[in-house]
Design a protein around this motif. Sequence first.
Motif, PDB file in Angstrom:
ATOM      1  N   CYS A 170       0.694  -1.233  -0.074  1.00 33.17           N
ATOM      2  CA  CYS A 170      -0.151  -0.061  -0.014  1.00 33.17           C
ATOM      3  C   CYS A 170       0.966   1.168  -0.122  1.00 33.17           C
ATOM      4  N   LEU A 171       1.891   1.267   0.685  1.00 31.94           N
ATOM      5  CA  LEU A 171       2.993   2.503   0.755  1.00 31.94           C
ATOM      6  C   LEU A 171       3.396   2.569  -0.712  1.00 31.94           C
ATOM      7  N   SER A 172       3.869   2.036  -1.437  1.00 30.72           N
ATOM      8  CA  SER A 172       4.135   2.404  -2.828  1.00 30.72           C
ATOM      9  C   SER A 172       3.170   3.065  -3.626  1.00 30.72           C
ATOM     10  N   TYR A 173       2.094   2.562  -3.231  1.00 32.77           N
ATOM     11  CA  TYR A 173       0.741   3.219  -4.062  1.00 32.77           C
ATOM     12  C   TYR A 173       0.453   4.753  -3.563  1.00 32.77           C
ATOM     13  N   TRP A 174       0.536   4.802  -2.255  1.00 31.18           N
ATOM     14  CA  TRP A 174       0.348   6.089  -1.685  1.00 31.18           C
ATOM     15  C   TRP A 174       1.483   7.023  -2.276  1.00 31.18           C
ATOM     16  N   ASN A 175       2.785   6.474  -1.912  1.00 30.24           N
ATOM     17  CA  ASN A 175       3.770   7.587  -2.256  1.00 30.24           C
ATOM     18  C   ASN A 175       3.863   7.927  -3.777  1.00 30.24           C
ATOM     19  N   ALA A 176       3.233   7.053  -4.799  1.00 33.82           N
ATOM     20  CA  ALA A 176       3.342   7.265  -6.310  1.00 33.82           C
ATOM     21  C   ALA A 176       2.086   8.233  -6.528  1.00 33.82           C
ATOM     22  N   ASN A 177       0.892   8.272  -5.770  1.00 29.03           N
ATOM     23  CA  ASN A 177      -0.233   9.199  -6.129  1.00 29.03           C
ATOM     24  C   ASN A 177      -0.413  10.375  -5.082  1.00 29.03           C
ATOM     25  N   PHE A 178       0.006  10.057  -3.753  1.00 24.78           N
ATOM     26  CA  PHE A 178      -0.731  11.108  -2.780  1.00 24.78           C
ATOM     27  C   PHE A 178       0.393  11.560  -1.897  1.00 24.78           C
ATOM     28  N   ALA A 179       1.562  11.327  -1.885  1.00 27.33           N
ATOM     29  CA  ALA A 179       2.780  11.608  -1.204  1.00 27.33           C
ATOM     30  C   ALA A 179       2.850  13.230  -0.931  1.00 27.33           C
ATOM     31  N   ALA A 180       2.377  13.924  -1.995  1.00 25.85           N
ATOM     32  CA  ALA A 180       2.236  15.525  -1.692  1.00 25.85           C
ATOM     33  C   ALA A 180       1.029  16.065  -1.565  1.00 25.85           C
ATOM     34  N   SER A 181      -0.075  15.099  -1.268  1.00 33.83           N
ATOM     35  CA  SER A 181      -1.311  15.872  -1.293  1.00 33.83           C
ATOM     36  C   SER A 181      -1.561  16.594  -0.038  1.00 33.83           C
ATOM     37  N   GLY A 182      -0.707  16.430   0.832  1.00 35.65           N
ATOM     38  CA  GLY A 182      -1.055  17.100   2.148  1.00 35.65           C
ATOM     39  C   GLY A 182      -1.881  16.146   3.147  1.00 35.65           C
ATOM     40  N   VAL A 183      -2.307  15.258   2.599  1.00 42.18           N
ATOM     41  CA  VAL A 183      -3.288  14.132   3.589  1.00 42.18           C
ATOM     42  C   VAL A 183      -2.442  13.318   4.272  1.00 42.18           C
ATOM     43  N   THR A 184      -2.871  13.059   5.287  1.00 43.50           N
ATOM     44  CA  THR A 184      -1.949  11.953   6.371  1.00 43.50           C
ATOM     45  C   THR A 184      -2.233  10.756   5.855  1.00 43.50           C
ATOM     46  N   ARG A 185      -1.409  10.107   5.547  1.00 43.32           N
ATOM     47  CA  ARG A 185      -1.438   8.271   5.229  1.00 43.32           C
ATOM     48  C   ARG A 185      -2.045   7.768   6.231  1.00 43.32           C
ATOM     49  N   PRO A 186      -3.034   6.872   6.082  1.00 46.72           N
ATOM     50  CA  PRO A 186      -3.815   5.878   6.801  1.00 46.72           C
ATOM     51  C   PRO A 186      -2.576   5.042   7.530  1.00 46.72           C
ATOM     52  N   ALA A 187      -2.461   4.805   8.808  1.00 53.26           N
ATOM     53  CA  ALA A 187      -1.720   4.300   9.439  1.00 53.26           C
ATOM     54  C   ALA A 187      -1.363   2.764   9.114  1.00 53.26           C
ATOM     55  N   ALA A 188      -2.552   2.304   8.438  1.00 56.84           N
ATOM     56  CA  ALA A 188      -2.388   0.847   8.154  1.00 56.84           C
ATOM     57  C   ALA A 188      -1.765   0.575   6.908  1.00 56.84           C
ATOM     58  N   CYS A 189      -1.713   1.709   6.150  1.00 52.12           N
ATOM     59  CA  CYS A 189      -1.123   1.701   4.694  1.00 52.12           C
ATOM     60  C   CYS A 189       0.346   1.514   4.865  1.00 52.12           C
ATOM     61  N   THR A 190       1.063   0.179   4.653  1.00 53.11           N
ATOM     62  CA  THR A 190       2.476   0.014   4.810  1.00 53.11           C
ATOM     63  C   THR A 190       2.918  -0.677   3.630  1.00 53.11           C
ATOM     64  N   ALA A 191       4.225  -0.964   3.861  1.00 50.69           N
ATOM     65  CA  ALA A 191       4.752  -1.409   2.475  1.00 50.69           C
ATOM     66  C   ALA A 191       4.244  -3.039   2.387  1.00 50.69           C
ATOM     67  N   ASP A 192       3.864  -3.521   3.609  1.00 48.31           N
ATOM     68  CA  ASP A 192       3.268  -4.919   3.721  1.00 48.31           C
ATOM     69  C   ASP A 192       2.183  -5.025   4.603  1.00 48.31           C
ATOM     70  N   THR A 193       0.982  -4.749   4.041  1.00 49.62           N
ATOM     71  CA  THR A 193      -0.151  -4.800   4.925  1.00 49.62           C
ATOM     72  C   THR A 193      -1.251  -5.741   4.525  1.00 49.62           C
ATOM     73  N   SER A 194      -1.780  -6.296   5.458  1.00 47.25           N
ATOM     74  CA  SER A 194      -2.905  -7.176   5.410  1.00 47.25           C
ATOM     75  C   SER A 194      -4.364  -6.652   5.840  1.00 47.25           C
ATOM     76  N   THR A 195      -4.194  -5.562   6.637  1.00 47.66           N
ATOM     77  CA  THR A 195      -5.147  -5.065   7.357  1.00 47.66           C
ATOM     78  C   THR A 195      -5.799  -3.938   6.984  1.00 47.66           C
ATOM     79  N   PHE A 196      -5.611  -3.590   5.795  1.00 45.77           N
ATOM     80  CA  PHE A 196      -6.250  -2.243   5.180  1.00 45.77           C
ATOM     81  C   PHE A 196      -6.298  -2.651   3.687  1.00 45.77           C
ATOM     82  N   SER A 197      -7.491  -2.868   3.276  1.00 44.20           N
ATOM     83  CA  SER A 197      -7.728  -3.396   1.702  1.00 44.20           C
ATOM     84  C   SER A 197      -7.698  -2.484   0.801  1.00 44.20           C
ATOM     85  N   ARG A 198      -7.643  -2.930  -0.269  1.00 37.67           N
ATOM     86  CA  ARG A 198      -7.640  -1.917  -1.670  1.00 37.67           C
ATOM     87  C   ARG A 198      -8.863  -1.099  -1.659  1.00 37.67           C
ATOM     88  N   TYR A 199     -10.004  -1.865  -1.210  1.00 37.10           N
ATOM     89  CA  TYR A 199     -11.480  -1.174  -1.180  1.00 37.10           C
ATOM     90  C   TYR A 199     -11.282  -0.227   0.047  1.00 37.10           C
TER      91      TYR A 199
END
Length: 457
Positions: free
Chosen positions: A324-353
């Motif tokens: 999830c982290l790579s997806y966040w960095n590619a799209n929203f790193a500069a958005s000013g919105v705080t990344r969800p804590a569960a969105c990490t480089a290896d997550t199974s608790t935060f789905s794509r939905y």
Amino acid sequence: MRFGGFQNWLRPIRHTGGAVAVYVALGASVTFGIVGLAIDATRAMIVQSEAQAAADAAALAAASQLDGTATSITRANNALATLVSNNQRMAAAGAGAVAIASTRFLTDLPANDDDPIDASFETTDPLRARFVEVTTAPLQHANTFLRAVGVLPNINITTTAVAGARDSVCGATPMMMCSPTDDVFDATVWRGRQVRLDYQANSWGPGNFGFLSSGGNGANALAGALASVNGANVCYGPMVTTEPGQNNGARQALNTRFDMYENPMFGGSSNNALYPPDVNVRKGIRYTNASCNNSTTNVSGRLPRDFNLIANNGEHFGNGRWDCLSYWNANFAASGVTRPAACTADTSTFSRYDMYSFELTNNLVNVQGAGSERGTPMCSGNGNPPQAGRRVIRIAVLDCSPSINGRTTEPVIAFARVFLTEPVTSPPSVQVVGEIIDVVEPGADDAVLRQVVQLYR
């Protein structure tokens, strides 16, 4: 003389007095028996009727919870304990509640209603429970009058009822997928995990998808139902009919949900309100002109696949772990919105939905990300406004282990809700990649679910 004649006339009556008494006694006994039968039998019938009503109500309440999910038996037992309470008035112990003596959950019923339901039909698996049998505790009925004519003083009355739930899903996408576990599909196990489904014209197996009869004739009718907000023009019940179809038409139909309107069928449908895109169509593909016929691909902007699907191109069912982290960095790193804590480089608790929903809630859809792509649709016309949730499809899950193929009628294990994570690929290797959200069930999907609960015995 007259008096003596009168006495002679009375003499026969006096002599038959004993016989009349016998007839009167016999008649009184018969009358007493008939009255006693009427009173005692009526009371027994009332006890029987009240016990049967209690069994019926309990079975229906329990059956309403049998939706093929992991908690169905638990909820059915809770329904028995809390949702129904039937009283009786005529039992020997006095008025009170009708108790439930035993409950059996069943996978199926004998074809003949007169055949007994033996142990081979019983199950404790909530995923397989489709029917419930409820038996009431004995109610004692005391005979009052009939005891005088030799009838047993007390009889015990027990009743049984069998009920089941039959679901119909209306407006579903006319698609099916083969269950990864044959005859069951546990949503609690598969929730948040990806599936990579390959088109297979026949001889389906786990990891394949196919089509269902859509209520129309021909490939165009099927493609239209796959793309439409109304879905198929039928309601799918416990049995569905599979339908051979054209995989290219299916690809174009499903991709309208990603704001992709390709020729031949959907090229002129970008302004058709039946085929709107989702409100968030971020997919790693960016159109480079206003006519939407030229595009560039930047996979880093797309929702990543599960790690095991990336590592093994022959794998069909994901493990729910993704970057999830790579997806966040590619799209929203500069958005000013705080990344969800569960969105990490290896997550199974935060789905794509979950991420899709987060983007909508936090106004990230129009943020420019990798490859200058935004999630905002740009190809649909003004008369075709986007709709949230269009990337969610409802498809039938079938047991393909008997090697079903072609046009056949098969039982449905469940209807799964699948979130499309990327556009469908081109023939010949047509693939549908999505993430399991859940199964269609009462409460969450009342707009499309029609549940019929009925007594069978």
